[in-house]
Design an enzyme around this catalytic site. Structure first.
Site, short mmCIF file in Angstrom:
data_model
loop_
_atom_site.label_atom_id
_atom_site.label_comp_id
_atom_site.label_asym_id
_atom_site.label_seq_id
_atom_site.Cartn_x
_atom_site.Cartn_y
_atom_site.Cartn_z
N ASP A 137 3.69 88.56 54.70
CA ASP A 137 4.55 87.61 55.40
C ASP A 137 5.65 88.37 56.12
O ASP A 137 6.48 89.00 55.48
CB ASP A 137 5.22 86.66 54.38
CG ASP A 137 4.27 85.57 53.92
OD1 ASP A 137 4.09 84.59 54.64
OD2 ASP A 137 3.72 85.71 52.81
N GLU A 196 3.56 83.37 59.51
CA GLU A 196 4.08 81.99 59.51
C GLU A 196 5.59 81.90 59.32
O GLU A 196 6.15 80.82 59.48
CB GLU A 196 3.37 81.16 58.44
CG GLU A 196 3.77 81.51 57.04
CD GLU A 196 3.81 80.31 56.13
OE1 GLU A 196 3.20 79.29 56.45
OE2 GLU A 196 4.48 80.39 55.09
N ASN A 197 6.24 83.02 58.96
CA ASN A 197 7.70 82.98 58.80
C ASN A 197 8.43 83.85 59.81
O ASN A 197 9.61 84.16 59.64
CB ASN A 197 8.10 83.40 57.38
CG ASN A 197 7.63 82.42 56.34
OD1 ASN A 197 6.84 82.77 55.46
ND2 ASN A 197 8.07 81.17 56.44
N ASN A 253 1.50 77.18 55.25
CA ASN A 253 2.08 75.84 55.27
C ASN A 253 3.09 75.62 56.40
O ASN A 253 3.43 74.48 56.70
CB ASN A 253 2.72 75.51 53.91
CG ASN A 253 3.72 76.57 53.48
OD1 ASN A 253 3.38 77.75 53.43
ND2 ASN A 253 4.92 76.18 53.18
N HIS A 254 3.59 76.70 57.02
CA HIS A 254 4.52 76.54 58.15
C HIS A 254 3.83 76.66 59.51
O HIS A 254 4.50 76.83 60.53
CB HIS A 254 5.67 77.54 58.04
CG HIS A 254 6.55 77.28 56.86
ND1 HIS A 254 7.25 76.10 56.69
CD2 HIS A 254 6.83 78.04 55.76
CE1 HIS A 254 7.93 76.15 55.56
NE2 HIS A 254 7.69 77.30 54.97
N HIS A 274 -3.06 81.73 51.08
CA HIS A 274 -1.64 81.41 51.15
C HIS A 274 -1.34 80.33 50.13
O HIS A 274 -1.63 79.15 50.34
CB HIS A 274 -1.32 80.94 52.57
CG HIS A 274 0.13 80.95 52.88
ND1 HIS A 274 0.82 82.09 53.22
CD2 HIS A 274 1.05 79.95 52.88
CE1 HIS A 274 2.09 81.79 53.44
NE2 HIS A 274 2.26 80.51 53.23
FE FE2 Z 1 4.26 79.88 53.15
#
Ligand code: FE2
Length: 249
Positions: A1, A32-33, A59-60, A142
């Site tokens: 990440d 995703e971050n 999830n993002h 994830h």
């Molecule tokens: Fe996440």
């Protein structure tokens, strides 16, 4: 990440030298971050320019709506494969590297992660049955729960080359080759600011836990780290022979 602009900056400066030093052939980065929550198209381009072959998400994925066209068009940007058919983008990709081919699968767990997604175990079965076979198959799972990630490791052991967890941003010390030959680690950790709570300014995080109002997300500052893992894979078997955890400060 990769977390935030500082995480991106570390990736840009450190990934290519690391790849050269360790003779890395193929690189997957979870993006995703990059924007804190979600990622912008320009950041996705930056991650690919930094040396990533593929970007996975979680999830993002849809937090920055600007990413939608790239999700639909780029074969190098994958959102979890177990999202519904209505979700834009794709969850798996096939990459011809000349001497070998690589399949990458992005999956998301369901324990303590509120997103409307299908069972990741049966989704993995479906992909492995239907998709064109590659020399190597890599899975980014994830997920929040160590139990769900470990169970997936056993479930896919011997059927994929490597499987790593992302999302918790805290690396686990359990990297290994599973009994049937799949390279595994429960979580890779994160690339971003060291003094942070999973990429969040500690003062904001603590304020939230005290029951106050943490306020708008502020990116933490200070020295950063690059974390991940290197899997050594055998093209004769498609399986893993060694796993090395990476932690560069
Ligand atoms: Fe996440």
């Amino acid at each position: 990440d990769v977390v935030g602009e500082i995480g991106l900056d570390v990736l840009v400066r450190r990934l290519r030298p690391l790849k050269r030093e360790k003779q890395v052939d193929f690189t997957v980065v979870n993006g995703e971050n990059a924007a804190g929550l979600g990622l912008f198209p320009a950041q996705a381009e930056e991650i690919l320019d930094a040396g990533a072959d593929v970007i996975t998400l979680g999830n993002h994925t849809f937090d920055k709506h600007q990413i939608r066209p790239m999700l639909e068009e780029s074969p190098f940007l994958l959102r979890p494969a177990n999202y519904t058919a209505r979700a834009p983008g794709r969850g798996t990709g096939y990459y011809d590297m000349g001497r070998c081919s690589v399949r990458v699968i992005s999956l998301q767990g369901r324990v303590n992660l509120n997103y409307n997604c299908d069972n990741p175990f049966t989704a993995a079965d479906r992909i492995l049955k239907d998709a064109e076979r590659a020399t190597f198959t890599l899975v980014d799972f994830h997920a929040e729960a160590t139990s769900e990630k470990l169970a997936m490791g056993y479930y896919l052991d011997g059927r994929v080359s490597a499987l790593w967890g992302t999302h918790t941003h805290v690396p686990t010390a359990d990297e290994r080759v599973c009994p049937k030959g799949t390279g595994y680690i429960t979580d890779l950790g994160m690339t971003g600011v060291i003094e942070s709570v999973l990429g969040i300014d500690p003062r904001q995080s603590v304020e939230g836990f005290l029951g106050g109002l943490p306020g708008r997300y502020r990116a933490p500052e200070g020295p950063a780290k690059l974390q991940g893992a290197i899997f050594t894979l055998d093209s004769a078997t498609g399986l893993c022979t060694a796993v090395e955890r990476i932690d560069i400060r």
